[in-house]
Design a protein around this motif. Structure first.
Motif, PDB file in Angstrom:
ATOM      1  N   ALA A  39       0.831  -1.207   0.000  1.00 27.37           N
ATOM      2  CA  ALA A  39       0.000   0.000   0.000  1.00 27.37           C
ATOM      3  C   ALA A  39       0.865   1.254   0.000  1.00 27.37           C
ATOM      4  N   VAL A  40       1.941   1.223   0.762  1.00 27.92           N
ATOM      5  CA  VAL A  40       2.876   2.357   0.775  1.00 27.92           C
ATOM      6  C   VAL A  40       3.536   2.491  -0.590  1.00 27.92           C
ATOM      7  N   ALA A  41       3.977   1.375  -1.159  1.00 26.30           N
ATOM      8  CA  ALA A  41       4.629   1.405  -2.466  1.00 26.30           C
ATOM      9  C   ALA A  41       3.693   1.915  -3.552  1.00 26.30           C
ATOM     10  N   PHE A  42       2.403   1.647  -3.410  1.00 16.64           N
ATOM     11  CA  PHE A  42       1.416   2.120  -4.376  1.00 16.64           C
ATOM     12  C   PHE A  42       1.068   3.593  -4.178  1.00 16.64           C
ATOM     13  N   GLY A  43       1.557   4.183  -3.092  1.00  9.71           N
ATOM     14  CA  GLY A  43       1.264   5.583  -2.815  1.00  9.71           C
ATOM     15  C   GLY A  43      -0.124   5.834  -2.255  1.00  9.71           C
ATOM     16  N   ARG A  84      -4.760   3.096   3.379  1.00 11.54           N
ATOM     17  CA  ARG A  84      -3.887   2.114   4.031  1.00 11.54           C
ATOM     18  C   ARG A  84      -4.574   1.506   5.255  1.00 11.54           C
ATOM     19  N   ALA A  85      -5.368   2.317   5.947  1.00 11.91           N
ATOM     20  CA  ALA A  85      -6.111   1.801   7.106  1.00 11.91           C
ATOM     21  C   ALA A  85      -7.148   0.768   6.673  1.00 11.91           C
ATOM     22  N   LEU A  86      -7.810   1.012   5.555  1.00 14.41           N
ATOM     23  CA  LEU A  86      -8.791   0.051   5.043  1.00 14.41           C
ATOM     24  C   LEU A  86      -8.131  -1.266   4.667  1.00 14.41           C
ATOM     25  N   ALA A 123      -5.383  -2.419   5.956  1.00  9.23           N
ATOM     26  CA  ALA A 123      -4.970  -3.053   7.207  1.00  9.23           C
ATOM     27  C   ALA A 123      -6.140  -3.769   7.876  1.00  9.23           C
ATOM     28  N   ILE A 124      -7.292  -3.120   7.943  1.00 14.18           N
ATOM     29  CA  ILE A 124      -8.472  -3.751   8.549  1.00 14.18           C
ATOM     30  C   ILE A 124      -8.812  -5.049   7.824  1.00 14.18           C
ATOM     31  N   ALA A 125      -8.833  -5.003   6.496  1.00 13.70           N
ATOM     32  CA  ALA A 125      -9.160  -6.212   5.724  1.00 13.70           C
ATOM     33  C   ALA A 125      -8.111  -7.292   5.918  1.00 13.70           C
ATOM     34  N   ALA A 126      -6.860  -6.885   6.010  1.00 12.44           N
ATOM     35  CA  ALA A 126      -5.794  -7.875   6.228  1.00 12.44           C
ATOM     36  C   ALA A 126      -5.965  -8.583   7.563  1.00 12.44           C
ATOM     37  N   TRP A 127      -6.274  -7.816   8.597  1.00  9.44           N
ATOM     38  CA  TRP A 127      -6.438  -8.418   9.920  1.00  9.44           C
ATOM     39  C   TRP A 127      -7.677  -9.301  10.013  1.00  9.44           C
ATOM     40  N   THR A 128      -8.734  -8.969   9.272  1.00  6.51           N
ATOM     41  CA  THR A 128     -10.004  -9.675   9.478  1.00  6.51           C
ATOM     42  C   THR A 128     -10.365 -10.685   8.395  1.00  6.51           C
ATOM     43  N   HIS A 129      -9.582 -10.797   7.324  1.00  5.12           N
ATOM     44  CA  HIS A 129     -10.044 -11.596   6.184  1.00  5.12           C
ATOM     45  C   HIS A 129     -10.208 -13.076   6.509  1.00  5.12           C
ATOM     46  N   ASP A 130      -9.524 -13.573   7.542  1.00  2.18           N
ATOM     47  CA  ASP A 130      -9.686 -14.970   7.967  1.00  2.18           C
ATOM     48  C   ASP A 130     -10.089 -15.068   9.435  1.00  2.18           C
ATOM     49  N   VAL A 131     -10.727 -14.024   9.961  1.00  4.31           N
ATOM     50  CA  VAL A 131     -11.048 -14.030  11.391  1.00  4.31           C
ATOM     51  C   VAL A 131     -12.023 -15.156  11.739  1.00  4.31           C
ATOM     52  N   VAL A 132     -12.860 -15.541  10.784  1.00  4.36           N
ATOM     53  CA  VAL A 132     -13.692 -16.744  10.919  1.00  4.36           C
ATOM     54  C   VAL A 132     -13.111 -17.774   9.965  1.00  4.36           C
ATOM     55  N   TYR A 133     -12.692 -18.918  10.503  1.00  5.15           N
ATOM     56  CA  TYR A 133     -12.077 -19.928   9.646  1.00  5.15           C
ATOM     57  C   TYR A 133     -12.407 -21.320  10.150  1.00  5.15           C
ATOM     58  N   ASP A 134     -13.207 -22.036   9.346  1.00  5.40           N
ATOM     59  CA  ASP A 134     -13.561 -23.416   9.657  1.00  5.40           C
ATOM     60  C   ASP A 134     -13.367 -24.319   8.441  1.00  5.40           C
ATOM     61  N   ALA A 135     -12.452 -23.913   7.539  1.00  8.16           N
ATOM     62  CA  ALA A 135     -12.164 -24.674   6.314  1.00  8.16           C
ATOM     63  C   ALA A 135     -13.428 -24.855   5.480  1.00  8.16           C
ATOM     64  N   ARG A 136     -14.202 -23.756   5.356  1.00 10.83           N
ATOM     65  CA  ARG A 136     -15.405 -23.744   4.525  1.00 10.83           C
ATOM     66  C   ARG A 136     -15.256 -22.600   3.523  1.00 10.83           C
ATOM     67  N   ALA A 160      -7.419  -3.618  -3.144  1.00 14.10           N
ATOM     68  CA  ALA A 160      -7.593  -5.068  -3.293  1.00 14.10           C
ATOM     69  C   ALA A 160      -6.298  -5.722  -3.764  1.00 14.10           C
ATOM     70  N   THR A 161      -5.577  -5.044  -4.639  1.00 17.18           N
ATOM     71  CA  THR A 161      -4.312  -5.595  -5.129  1.00 17.18           C
ATOM     72  C   THR A 161      -3.325  -5.779  -3.990  1.00 17.18           C
ATOM     73  N   ALA A 162      -3.219  -4.787  -3.103  1.00 22.65           N
ATOM     74  CA  ALA A 162      -2.318  -4.909  -1.959  1.00 22.65           C
ATOM     75  C   ALA A 162      -2.713  -6.089  -1.081  1.00 22.65           C
ATOM     76  N   LEU A 163      -4.007  -6.239  -0.820  1.00 28.16           N
ATOM     77  CA  LEU A 163      -4.490  -7.328   0.033  1.00 28.16           C
ATOM     78  C   LEU A 163      -4.287  -8.688  -0.622  1.00 28.16           C
ATOM     79  N   LEU A 164      -4.704  -8.825  -1.868  1.00 30.01           N
ATOM     80  CA  LEU A 164      -4.679 -10.132  -2.528  1.00 30.01           C
ATOM     81  C   LEU A 164      -3.256 -10.594  -2.810  1.00 30.01           C
ATOM     82  N   ASP A 165      -2.389  -9.698  -3.232  1.00 28.09           N
ATOM     83  CA  ASP A 165      -0.998 -10.094  -3.452  1.00 28.09           C
ATOM     84  C   ASP A 165      -0.344 -10.525  -2.143  1.00 28.09           C
ATOM     85  N   ALA A 166      -0.630  -9.798  -1.066  1.00 28.22           N
ATOM     86  CA  ALA A 166      -0.053 -10.153   0.238  1.00 28.22           C
ATOM     87  C   ALA A 166      -0.581 -11.494   0.727  1.00 28.22           C
TER      88      ALA A 166
END
Length: 214
Positions: free
Chosen positions: A52-56, A62-64, A66-79, A127-133
């Motif tokens: 996100a920093v590299a993309f300017g 960047r906060a958005l 970060a939030i998505a990065a922290w929560t994207h797997d907060v619920v995980y039951d292999a479904r 989305a690119t920052a999140l998905l690539d990471a």
């Protein structure tokens, strides 16, 4: 960017955010997780933040991410699919409670949901920052990649070796058939070559272990 900072930058209450963080941390430490744990969330937050920093991107964007990065797997039951939708719902509930504005909540929720298909418009840099990471582990060193692969297998331990082998071969083949694994030039420069090497190596191992494969 850490969780309290991200919430505050979006206009939320950092004290309420601290309560949500306790729940998030507990969820990522659930015993059935072998790869999609707090280490994974931290890695995605770190790598997506760097992108996100590299993309300017600005502070709010960047906060958005970060939030998505922290929560994207907060619920995980292999479904697959269900987990991401449940994670997006958790994100919405907690950001609402923290007093984050609706437009930011919707954006963060949409970012989490895009991890279902790992697709988004080409010009969506958040989305690119999140998905690539999220896929950075594919381009890690061999030992880290093998730890990831073992962890995912353990998370899907309800499946027999034969069923897992067939499913994993299909996943690996699909990934290798893509013209590119990473959306950004930065992501491709950092991870693409090693990721293809790791994926091809795992695919070969599964095929060699298949008694029906010649």
């Amino acid at each position: 960017m850490d969780w309290p900072t991200a919430i505050a930058r979006l206009g939320g209450d950092h004290l309420i955010a601290a309560v949500a963080w306790n729940d998030l941390e507990a969820r990522y430490r659930e015993p059935h997780r072998r790869y999609h744990d707090l280490r994974h969330a931290k890695a995605v937050a770190r790598d997506s933040g760097a992108l996100a920093v590299a993309f300017g991107l600005g502070a709010r964007e960047r906060a958005l991410v970060a939030i998505a990065a922290w929560t994207h797997d907060v619920v995980y039951d292999a479904r697959p699919g269900e987990d991401e939708r449940a994670s997006a719902a958790w994100t919405r509930d907690e950001l609402t409670t923290a007093g984050v504005p609706e437009n930011a909540i919707t954006r963060a929720e949409d970012l989490v949901l895009c991890t279902i298909t790992h697709s988004a418009p080409d010009d969506d840099l958040l989305a690119t920052a999140l998905l690539d990471a999220d896929l950075a582990v594919l381009g890690a060193d061999k030992a880290t990649y093998e730890e990831y692969a073992r962890g995912v297998r353990e998370e899907y331990s309800i499946y027999s070796d034969e069923d897992w082998r067939a499913g994993r071969v299909a996943v690996l083949t699909n990934l290798l058939d893509r013209p590119r694994l990473y959306r950004s030039e930065i992501g491709r420069a950092r991870w693409e070559s090693k990721a293809r090497e790791n994926l091809a190596g795992e695919l070969t191992r599964w095929r060699d272990a298949d008694p029906h494969h010649r």
